[in-house]
Scaffold this motif. Structure first.
Motif, PDB file in Angstrom:
ATOM      1  N   VAL A  31      -0.864   0.562  -4.315  1.00 12.55           N
ATOM      2  CA  VAL A  31      -1.545  -0.111  -5.143  1.00 12.55           C
ATOM      3  C   VAL A  31      -0.239  -1.240  -6.092  1.00 12.55           C
ATOM      4  O   VAL A  31       0.376  -0.778  -6.338  1.00 12.55           O
ATOM      5  N   ASN A  62      -8.000   4.490 -16.163  1.00 15.50           N
ATOM      6  CA  ASN A  62      -7.100   5.487 -16.668  1.00 15.50           C
ATOM      7  C   ASN A  62      -8.092   6.572 -17.348  1.00 15.50           C
ATOM      8  O   ASN A  62      -6.663   7.696 -17.799  1.00 15.50           O
ATOM      9  N   MET A 101      -7.895   7.576 -11.869  1.00 13.65           N
ATOM     10  CA  MET A 101      -7.043   6.775 -10.799  1.00 13.65           C
ATOM     11  C   MET A 101      -6.723   8.419 -10.039  1.00 13.65           C
ATOM     12  O   MET A 101      -6.584   7.583  -8.689  1.00 13.65           O
ATOM     13  N   GLY A 121      -0.774   1.248 -15.670  1.00 17.77           N
ATOM     14  CA  GLY A 121      -0.388  -0.325 -15.745  1.00 17.77           C
ATOM     15  C   GLY A 121       1.002  -0.700 -15.898  1.00 17.77           C
ATOM     16  O   GLY A 121       1.543  -0.137 -16.972  1.00 17.77           O
ATOM     17  N   SER A 124      -2.285  -2.830 -11.640  1.00 16.43           N
ATOM     18  CA  SER A 124      -3.522  -1.719 -11.952  1.00 16.43           C
ATOM     19  C   SER A 124      -4.009  -2.734 -12.978  1.00 16.43           C
ATOM     20  O   SER A 124      -3.248  -3.412 -13.991  1.00 16.43           O
ATOM     21  N   ASP A 160     -10.356  -0.113 -14.209  1.00 19.84           N
ATOM     22  CA  ASP A 160     -10.227   2.100 -14.448  1.00 19.84           C
ATOM     23  C   ASP A 160      -8.924   1.624 -14.890  1.00 19.84           C
ATOM     24  O   ASP A 160      -7.773   1.630 -15.139  1.00 19.84           O
ATOM     25  N   ASN A 168      -4.779  -4.009  -5.439  1.00 24.76           N
ATOM     26  CA  ASN A 168      -4.608  -4.332  -7.109  1.00 24.76           C
ATOM     27  C   ASN A 168      -6.358  -3.537  -7.747  1.00 24.76           C
ATOM     28  O   ASN A 168      -7.009  -3.701  -7.193  1.00 24.76           O
ATOM     29  N   LEU A 169      -5.846  -2.580  -8.284  1.00 24.44           N
ATOM     30  CA  LEU A 169      -7.262  -2.033  -9.328  1.00 24.44           C
ATOM     31  C   LEU A 169      -7.597  -2.722 -10.595  1.00 24.44           C
ATOM     32  O   LEU A 169      -6.663  -3.203 -11.332  1.00 24.44           O
TER      33      LEU A 169
END
Length: 455
Positions: A221, A202, A207, A229, A224, A200, A196-197
């Protein structure tokens, strides 16, 4: 009435996973409310920033219209979502004086019905604001009934502006996602390299600069929080093998609780600059714990760094002896400084006004003992430019006038920027922008005397 209680706020302000919590005196916190703070970025603003990149969700502000107008689309958070991007529209219940007197729960209920009927989102985030929190509207119950009625997650976000600043708002957004979304759906499949990010957003596609490296390594990923996301993905985030915090220590509470609940380890990294990008890749593969993946990552790092060094060589010669002052916020106090140093530019000062204790510690580490950490950058930056002989100021748009007055170059590196500086390729973008800024004659000419005034 249901709203954020004092115990919850105290927990979030004194996060046990924060490396500095043990150094604080009882009652101290990382992000305590201050009078007038709402004017410079409040908890409501921070919560929206953290959740707004979910383009498949509707973000419904339960408050006066001005709360929406002052906060809508505050950052250029890019999305690859193919459906209807709901962030292009602002949604508010637009409560009136009558709602303040008699309660705005019915207006919120009607607004949820309207949103579901006309926009069919994957979820609705309902943001409490100062007015509705003070009035005591029970958004928890209204959201629960709306979710049961429509079969769509309706998530209450308790982040009224008066409880604190942006960092606290981000933590409250994380609490809402953890309580109402994560763990409510199973992924179609899993892999041993699912991550999982976290953190961020983006902005300008940061990203997308480093995601291709994940793909080369076979890292997926899973979800997010929250750049580019999807609501459906974050609901499955409990099945990831590793949480990766990207430059956002305000969300450390979220990953700590996910570790306690689902035993998911976490690492904290940055993808600004060569050194930090390399460190990030190594931390991620080490966190996943597969020797074969670690070996593969080292080969990729060698290839990418070799290409990058070749591309940056002419820029480094060009930037030799250049000094920079950095006036931005939060983690960028050190992350962008790292990128500038990788290009051979000396960072003589950076702003720590909106940074956490962890960020300040890292800024000191990157700038060294001689570097100036500006806690009042608006008042300090002009003096620092003169004293340190800086050649360029990297800041938000409001600082452009300082650069013009001082006749030095300028780059906007805040959320209004149009170019991504993330990952290895992002460092090349930064180098090109610096080259253009140094070559731009406007900063020297704009305040020069007119031809008829010379002499």
């Amino acid at each position: 009435m249901a709203m954020v209680n004092r115990a919850k706020i105290k927990e979030l302000l004194n996060e046990s996973a924060c490396s500095h919590s043990k150094d604080k005196k009882p009652g101290e916190g990382c992000d305590k409310p201050k009078p007038g703070l709402a004017a410079g970025g409040c908890a409501f603003d921070g919560a929206q920033i953290s959740l707004f990149p979910y383009a498949d969700a509707v973000h419904l502000v339960h408050g006066p219209q001005t709360c929406l107008g002052a906060s809508w689309e505050t950052r250029e958070s890019l999305s690859s979502y193919n459906g209807r991007n709901h962030t292009f529209m602002g949604f508010t219940t637009g409560i009136t004086t009558n709602d303040v007197i008699f309660g705005g729960d019915k207006r919120l209920e009607d607004s949820i019905d309207y949103v579901v009927e006309h926009y069919k989102p994957e979820a609705i985030f309902v943001y409490s604001t100062c007015v509705t929190a003070l009035v005591g509207d029970d958004i928890d119950m209204t959201c629960k009934l709306g979710s049961e009625k429509h079969g769509v997650p309706v998530v209450p976000v308790h982040a009224p502006g008066f409880v604190g600043g942006k960092n606290l708002g981000s933590r409250l957004a994380g609490e809402a996602v953890l309580e109402h979304l994560i763990g409510t759906k199973e992924p179609e499949y899993t892999t041993k390299y699912d991550i999982n990010l976290i953190g961020d957003y983006n902005v300008t596609g940061d990203m997308w600069q480093y995601m291709p490296m994940f793909e080369k390594l076979g890292i997926r990923v899973l979800a997010s929080m929250s750049g580019d996301g999807r609501v459906g993905d974050i609901r499955t985030a409990h099945r990831a093998k590793l949480n990766v915090i990207v430059c956002a220590k305000s969300l450390v509470t979220l990953v700590r609780k996910m570790n306690e609940k689902w035993d998911i380890p976490w690492v904290s990294v940055s993808f600004y600059g060569k050194r930090d990008t390399t460190f990030a890749i190594r931390e991620i593969v080490k966190g996943l714990g597969d020797p074969e993946l670690i070996e593969k990552a080292e080969r990729l790092i060698d290839e990418e760094e070799a290409k990058l060094d070749l591309a940056l060589e002419p820029y480094r010669r060009m930037f030799k002896g250049k000094k920079a002052v950095l006036n931005t916020g939060g983690n960028k106090a050190w992350s962008i400084a790292s990128g500038l140093q990788d290009l051979g530019i000396e960072v003589v000062a950076t702003s720590i006004k909106k940074s956490t204790a962890d960020d300040i510690e890292k800024a000191r580490e990157y700038l060294g003992e001689d570097g100036v950490l500006m806690d009042k950058p608006a008042a300090q930056q002009s003096k620092v430019i003169d004293e340190r002989g800086a050649h360029i100021l990297l800041a938000g748009g409001r600082s452009l006038y300082t650069a013009i007055k001082k006749k030095i170059s300028f780059i906007d590196v805040n959320q209004e920027k149009k170019t991504s500086y993330g990952g290895y390729n992002g460092l090349i973008n930064l180098a090109e922008d610096l080259k253009s800024a140094f070559a731009n004659p406007v900063f020297a000419n704009v305040s020069a005397k007119a031809p008829w005034e010379v002499g």
